[in-house]
Design an enzyme around this catalytic site. Sequence first.
Site, PDB file in Angstrom:
ATOM      1  N   SER A 176      -2.168  -5.897  -7.104  1.00  0.00           N
ATOM      2  CA  SER A 176      -2.137  -4.857  -6.066  1.00  0.00           C
ATOM      3  C   SER A 176      -2.651  -5.422  -4.759  1.00  0.00           C
ATOM      4  O   SER A 176      -3.349  -6.440  -4.728  1.00  0.00           O
ATOM      5  CB  SER A 176      -3.041  -3.688  -6.470  1.00  0.00           C
ATOM      6  OG  SER A 176      -4.407  -4.063  -6.306  1.00  0.00           O
ATOM      7  N   ASP A 177      -2.310  -4.772  -3.661  1.00  0.00           N
ATOM      8  CA  ASP A 177      -2.980  -5.102  -2.422  1.00  0.00           C
ATOM      9  C   ASP A 177      -4.407  -4.589  -2.558  1.00  0.00           C
ATOM     10  O   ASP A 177      -4.723  -3.798  -3.458  1.00  0.00           O
ATOM     11  CB  ASP A 177      -2.243  -4.469  -1.225  1.00  0.00           C
ATOM     12  CG  ASP A 177      -2.584  -5.194   0.072  1.00  0.00           C
ATOM     13  OD1 ASP A 177      -1.792  -5.099   1.024  1.00  0.00           O
ATOM     14  OD2 ASP A 177      -3.630  -5.883   0.119  1.00  0.00           O
ATOM     15  N   TRP A 178      -5.268  -5.029  -1.669  1.00  0.00           N
ATOM     16  CA  TRP A 178      -6.703  -4.748  -1.818  1.00  0.00           C
ATOM     17  C   TRP A 178      -7.015  -3.278  -1.585  1.00  0.00           C
ATOM     18  O   TRP A 178      -6.723  -2.749  -0.531  1.00  0.00           O
ATOM     19  CB  TRP A 178      -7.482  -5.672  -0.882  1.00  0.00           C
ATOM     20  CG  TRP A 178      -7.868  -6.991  -1.496  1.00  0.00           C
ATOM     21  CD1 TRP A 178      -9.109  -7.539  -1.520  1.00  0.00           C
ATOM     22  CD2 TRP A 178      -7.028  -7.918  -2.188  1.00  0.00           C
ATOM     23  NE1 TRP A 178      -9.098  -8.766  -2.149  1.00  0.00           N
ATOM     24  CE2 TRP A 178      -7.849  -9.005  -2.606  1.00  0.00           C
ATOM     25  CE3 TRP A 178      -5.680  -7.945  -2.555  1.00  0.00           C
ATOM     26  CZ2 TRP A 178      -7.353 -10.100  -3.318  1.00  0.00           C
ATOM     27  CZ3 TRP A 178      -5.186  -9.033  -3.264  1.00  0.00           C
ATOM     28  CH2 TRP A 178      -6.012 -10.086  -3.644  1.00  0.00           C
ATOM     29  N   TYR A 201       0.830  -1.217   0.000  1.00  0.00           N
ATOM     30  CA  TYR A 201       0.000   0.000   0.000  1.00  0.00           C
ATOM     31  C   TYR A 201       0.852   1.249   0.000  1.00  0.00           C
ATOM     32  O   TYR A 201       0.498   2.273  -0.585  1.00  0.00           O
ATOM     33  CB  TYR A 201      -0.849   0.046   1.276  1.00  0.00           C
ATOM     34  CG  TYR A 201      -1.994  -0.897   1.347  1.00  0.00           C
ATOM     35  CD1 TYR A 201      -2.100  -1.826   2.378  1.00  0.00           C
ATOM     36  CD2 TYR A 201      -3.029  -0.868   0.407  1.00  0.00           C
ATOM     37  CE1 TYR A 201      -3.183  -2.693   2.472  1.00  0.00           C
ATOM     38  CE2 TYR A 201      -4.113  -1.726   0.495  1.00  0.00           C
ATOM     39  CZ  TYR A 201      -4.179  -2.633   1.537  1.00  0.00           C
ATOM     40  OH  TYR A 201      -5.254  -3.490   1.632  1.00  0.00           O
ATOM     41  N   GLY A 251      -5.456  -1.067  -3.134  1.00  0.00           N
ATOM     42  CA  GLY A 251      -4.151  -0.414  -3.108  1.00  0.00           C
ATOM     43  C   GLY A 251      -3.713   0.074  -4.473  1.00  0.00           C
ATOM     44  O   GLY A 251      -2.559   0.454  -4.669  1.00  0.00           O
TER      45      GLY A 251
END
Length: 703
Positions: free
Chosen positions: A227-229, A196, A231
Amino acid sequence: MAIASTAVRELLQELTLEEKVQLVNGAVDPEGTATGYVPGVERLGIPEFRLADGPMGVRAGEKQATAFPASIALSATFDPKLARKQGAAMGREAKARNQDAVLGPGLNLIRAPHCGRNFEYYSEDPVVTSAFAEEAVSGLQSENVVATPKHYVANNQETKRASIDVDVSERALRECYLPGFKAAVDAGAGSVMTAYNSVNGDFMSDHRQLVTDVLKDEWGFEGYVVSDWFGTVSTVGAANGGLDLEMPGITREELWKMFGMDVDDADDGQVLAETAEVPEGMPDPSNTEQFTEPLVDAVRSGAIPEERVDDMVVRILRQMKRIGLFDDSRDDGQIKDANHRTLAETIAARGTVLLKNEDILPLDDDADIAVLGPGVREAKTGGGGSSELEPLHVVATADGIRERTTGDATVERGIPEIEQISFFGGNEDDEDDAEPEPSLDAAIDAAANTEVAIVVVQDAATEAKDRESLRLPGQQDKLVEEVAAVNDNTVVVVQSSGPVEMPWKADVSAVLESWYPGQSDGDALASVLFGDVDAGGRLPVTFAREDDYPTAGSDTTFPGEDGEVQYAEGLFVGYRHFDATDADPIYPFGHGLSYADFAYRSVEVVDERQVQVTVENTSDCDGREVVQAYVRAPETDDDRPIRELAGFESVRAPAGESVTVAIELDDLAFSRYDETEGWINLDGPFEVEVGRSAQDVRLGTTL
Ligand code: GLC
C-alpha cells in the site's frame, strides 16, 4: 495462490500465524534508514527487509545519493535505454545503502498539467510511459533490488489524493492508465504500490477487481502489492482484495514518537503535513495497524482465509529470495560508482528540450553571459515530497555556465527565491546571510551590459498539492520581460515539473525546457547551451494554454467536485485531445529542436509491427533526432483518437550523414478495449505517420 519454491514453502510451514502477520506489515527501522521496514522472523532466519524512496534517487535516512533528473526529464530523452542505466545505478546505490526495494518508478499518466507530481512521472502517452516503465524496472532489478511501480492506479492529481474517487471508464483505464503498469509487470516488477485514491467507488488498497482480477489473475503478477503509506483503508477488504503488505504499518504511538509528540494529544491530520500548505493532500495517519492484530482476528474468525495470508507471505518471501537475502551477505554501504554522476548529467542534458532557437544557440565558447534568475545559485534537484534526497554532488546552474564559458559571466538572482515546499525541512531559508538582497536593477544592468542574457525560471511543484496555475510563480515573468527589453539575445531556461505558460515567448530568442535537471544542473545545461551535446530532448507532454487542456473548463474534470473527479475526456488525454479539437498547443507532444537539420528521406514497412525510417542530417554539425511513428486506424464508428504514438527511436546522426532506424510499433496502437469483449485487434489498413512531433509529420505509409 503464487507457486512457492521449496525453501519458501518450507518456511511457510514453520511460521505461526502471528509470525506470518509480522511479515505483512511495517515497523520502525531500528537503523532509521528505510522508508518502509519489515523486521523479518529471526527464529527462522528470515531477514529484515527495507524499502526506500524514490523514483529519482535512493533516500536512505540522511545518507546522500545521486540525485538523478526528474522522471519527466528522463522520458524527455525518448531513450528508454537511459532508464535502464539509471535504474541499474539506483539499484547499486540502494544495495550499497542496505535497502532491498526502491519505491519507484512513478508511472501515473500525466493527465492534468497542474498535478504536483508530474515531475515524478513520464508522459501523457501510454506507449512512452510503458517503454520507460519496462526499462526502469529492468534496470533496478538487474541489481537485485525490488522495483515498485507506483501508484496503481489513476493517481493523476494530488488534490485530496487520499479521498478522491476517480470516475473513469474501463476503456480509458485499459488503453491509457493501466498499460504502464502492465509493461512494468511484464518486465518482472517484484512489487506494485497501490494508490491512495479510489477508482469507480473502491479504494485502491481494497480494489479486488483491479488488484486481484486484473493485476494478479489476468496479468499473472507474482510479486507483492504494497500500500501507499497510510493508504490501507481496511483489514478484511484490503486482505481479501489482494493487498499483501501494509505500509508503513507502524503504530500511531510510534508515528507520533517519530515526530516527538504524544499520541494522546496528536492531531492526526497534522503529522504528515509538517508544512502547513499540504494538509488536504496527506493521507489519514490513523490508517495503520490494519494488518496486525485485526488481521490475526480476521483469520481466526474466518473473515480472511489463512491461505490468503499464506499467499501474502509467499509473495514477499519470494522477492526476498529472488534478490538474494536468504544467501548473500549485505553490501558494505559505499556507493562505488562515480559514473552515476556522469550518467545523471547525461540524462539531464539529453532530456533538455530546445523549444525555440532564433539562431542564438549554441553559444560561442567565449560568450559574455549574464546568468539571471531566483534559483541560479543552486541546482534544481527536484520537487517537494517523498522523492526528495540529499545529493552526493551538486553543480549550481550558474556555476556550470560560468565554468564552461571563457568569456565574462555575471550572476544575479534579480528577484527573491521561489518558495519550495519540502517534506524534510529543506525549505528553511537557505539563502546564506552573506548574500545581498536580490536586485532587479542589478539583473537588468547585467543583462544590458553583456552579450547573452540567460534567464533561468522555475516552478515549485510538490507531492500532496497541485499547482494552482501554469503561470510561473513569483516575479519571474516580469524578470524575463525586463531582461528581454534590454538584450535581444535573451535565452530563457525553464526548470519546471511540466507545462508552464510563457507569456514572454515571442520576446526572447531561445527557450529551453530542462525540467528538474537533478544534481548536475549547471554542467548539463552548459553542455547543451554551448553545443557539446545536441538538444536531443522532446516533449513527453503537450505545452498548451491552461484553458485548452481537456481537464480544464469544469471542476468536475479537475480537481473534482463532492469528492469525485470525472475522467470525462476518456481516451482523449494530451495530444489525443488536441488532435480532436481545434485548440492548437503552444508546443506539441514530441516537439523539440535540434542544432542539426534533418530531412526525412524514406519509410519502409518491415512487417506489421515494424517500419524502417531513413533520416539525413543535412547540416554541418552532428545531431540527434527522435523519430516518431504515429498510427491512424481507419475511420470507424469507434470514437478513437485520430492518431496514437506507436513507436519512437532517438538516433544520433553525424553531420551530412544518413541513418536508418527500425521502429517497433506497439500493439496498443492497433487495438481497442471493449468493455464486454475485452481486447479487440482493429482491422487495417493503418496509416503510419512518421515525423518529429504529433503535429510535424514528414512521411507516411500504409500497413
Ligand atoms: C508517499 C508517496 C509514495 C511514497 C511513500 C513513502 O506518500 O505517495 O510515492 O513512496 O509515501 O514515502
